[in-house]
Design an enzyme around this catalytic site. Structure first.
Site, mmCIF file in Angstrom:
data_model
loop_
_atom_site.group_PDB
_atom_site.id
_atom_site.type_symbol
_atom_site.label_atom_id
_atom_site.label_comp_id
_atom_site.label_asym_id
_atom_site.label_seq_id
_atom_site.Cartn_x
_atom_site.Cartn_y
_atom_site.Cartn_z
ATOM 1 N N LYS A 35 0.472 -0.912 -0.197
ATOM 2 C CA LYS A 35 0.314 -0.135 0.233
ATOM 3 C C LYS A 35 1.019 1.192 -0.211
ATOM 4 O O LYS A 35 1.607 1.169 -0.117
ATOM 5 C CB LYS A 35 -0.964 -0.065 1.379
ATOM 6 C CG LYS A 35 -0.286 -0.172 2.173
ATOM 7 C CD LYS A 35 -0.803 -0.459 3.008
ATOM 8 C CE LYS A 35 0.118 -0.675 5.562
ATOM 9 N NZ LYS A 35 -1.562 -0.716 6.441
ATOM 10 N N TYR A 256 18.896 28.854 9.298
ATOM 11 C CA TYR A 256 17.520 29.179 9.215
ATOM 12 C C TYR A 256 17.547 29.746 10.551
ATOM 13 O O TYR A 256 17.861 28.912 11.053
ATOM 14 C CB TYR A 256 16.506 28.895 8.651
ATOM 15 C CG TYR A 256 16.216 29.444 7.140
ATOM 16 C CD1 TYR A 256 16.058 30.759 6.544
ATOM 17 C CD2 TYR A 256 15.685 28.350 5.996
ATOM 18 C CE1 TYR A 256 15.880 30.920 5.280
ATOM 19 C CE2 TYR A 256 15.691 28.518 4.284
ATOM 20 C CZ TYR A 256 15.512 29.396 4.024
ATOM 21 O OH TYR A 256 15.437 29.982 3.199
#
Ligand SMILES: *Cc1c(COP(=O)(O)O)cnc(C)c1O
Length: 361
Positions: A35, A256
């Site tokens: 899946k 950042y």
């Protein structure tokens, strides 16, 4: 040089892991769970490799099963969540998909359907996951109604799903097994309970069918080290490369938010992979990567297209050097732990932006 990111997939590792499943559960049929695009690995390539080695495949829904049939896969395919709407049953019968029946609504759809041929039905019993499945007290009634329906094949499989099989210290798995056996004690027919953790650590759960997913991709779902899992080999190795190098002085910051500050004269390597490529943004400073096969820690925040790595202790590092984010030599589960998640999520979320490169080795 093109942007070097690749999710390398080893089909040989996949076949090896399947062999491990066979050794652990020699008397059970194997349903390989593919899946969610085979947990991000690429459903068709994985299904093509596994189909000759397994007894059936499993996906979540009919759309995932269609992709495999359209791709030429002829093995039986179970829909683990069953039908989402009534019309799916006829489509399933037409293409030989097997269906899970886990609630009254799905059973009614089956009972009143007009199908070209009967379906193989997996009756799911809720023994403690409390997500899908019929109440144990209702299992016999559902089973009888399935038996009475011309739309269900005779070989109805009784199934359940574990909530805590990854934890050997939990008593939930034994309780679920007891509940499962009690609820289908008087019912004939094959049984199925084991996911990967069941295959690895709970032999009493193997029954007639095992349903491994995660372990086929070479990863251990167990929360602590388990001997049976040690021989698994990772199928996906996520690779990138160093594209920039610089010296950073004591007190200077990287990335950042300036969340990482050099506490010694440092050498920082920029690697061109970020959360836009499937590397988890929540991986904190200190999360390991392999630079030329040697461990180095992340320094500063993960960006969309890049990460920064402290290679001060790897003085030979140069631009173009290969960096492994997980896979060979670095289990995805270890990276996931740093990022506060599980390996399942990291491989499954791998975006199309990162090319899958299949190797037969
Ligand atoms: C996903 C799934 C599996 C496979 O679980 P793993 O932990 O990946 O082995 C087995 N059974 C059902 C019903 C599932 O939904």
């Amino acid at each position: 040089m093109a942007r070097p990111n690749q999710a390398r997939l080893s089909l040989q590792a996949l076949r090896h892991n399947m062999e491990v499943v066979r050794q652990l559960a020699p008397r059970s049929k194997v349903m390989a769970v593919v899946k969610a695009n085979a947990y991000g690995h690429g459903a068709l390539a994985v299904a093509q490799t596994l189909a000759p080695l397994v007894d059936a495949l499993a996906v979540a829904c009919i759309e995932e099963a269609q992709v495999l049939r359209d791709g030429g896969i002829e093995a039986p395919i179970l829909l683990l969540e069953g039908a989402f709407e009534e019309t799916e049953l006829a489509a399933a019968a037409a293409r030989d998909f097997w269906v899970t029946i886990d609630n009254e609504r799905q059973l009614q759809w089956l009972e009143r359907a007009r199908l070209p041929r009967p379906l193989c039905c997996w009756l799911k019993i809720d023994t403690g996951m409390r997500r899908l499945g019929v109440d144990p007290a209702q299992a016999a009634l559902f089973y009888q109604r399935l038996t009475a329906s011309a739309n269900a094949r005779d070989d109805i499989v009784l199934s359940t799903h574990f909530a805590s099989a990854d934890d050997l210290d939990s008593d939930q798995t034994s309780a679920q097994l007891e509940q499962f056996e009690a609820s289908c004690a008087d019912l004939p027919g094959p049984r199925s309970a084991a996911n990967s953790a069941g295959v690895l650590a709970w032999p009493a759960s193997h029954y007639d069918w095992v349903r491994p997913g995660y372990m086929l991709y070479g990863n251990s779902p167990m929360i602590s080290d388990h001997p049976a899992a040690r021989t698994l080999r990772p199928v996906m190795t996520l690779v990138s490369a160093v594209i920039s190098l610089r010296d950073v002085a004591v007190g200077e910051t990287v990335g950042y938010g300036a969340t990482w500050t050099a506490s010694r004269p440092s050498r920082i390597a920029t690697v061109c992979i970020g959360y836009g490529d499937g590397y988890p943004r929540l991986a904190p400073a200190g999360t390991p990567v392999l630079v030329n096969g040697r461990r180095a820690p992340l320094a500063g925040r993960v960006s969309m297209d890049m990460i920064t790595v402290d290679v001060t202790e790897l003085p030979g590092t140069s631009i173009g050097d290969e960096v492994i984010l997980w896979g060979d030599g670095l289990p995805v589960a270890e990276v996931a732990r740093h990022a506060g998640t599980i390996g399942y999520e990291l491989t499954t979320r791998m975006p199309a932006r990162t090319p899958r490169v299949v190797a037969d080795s």
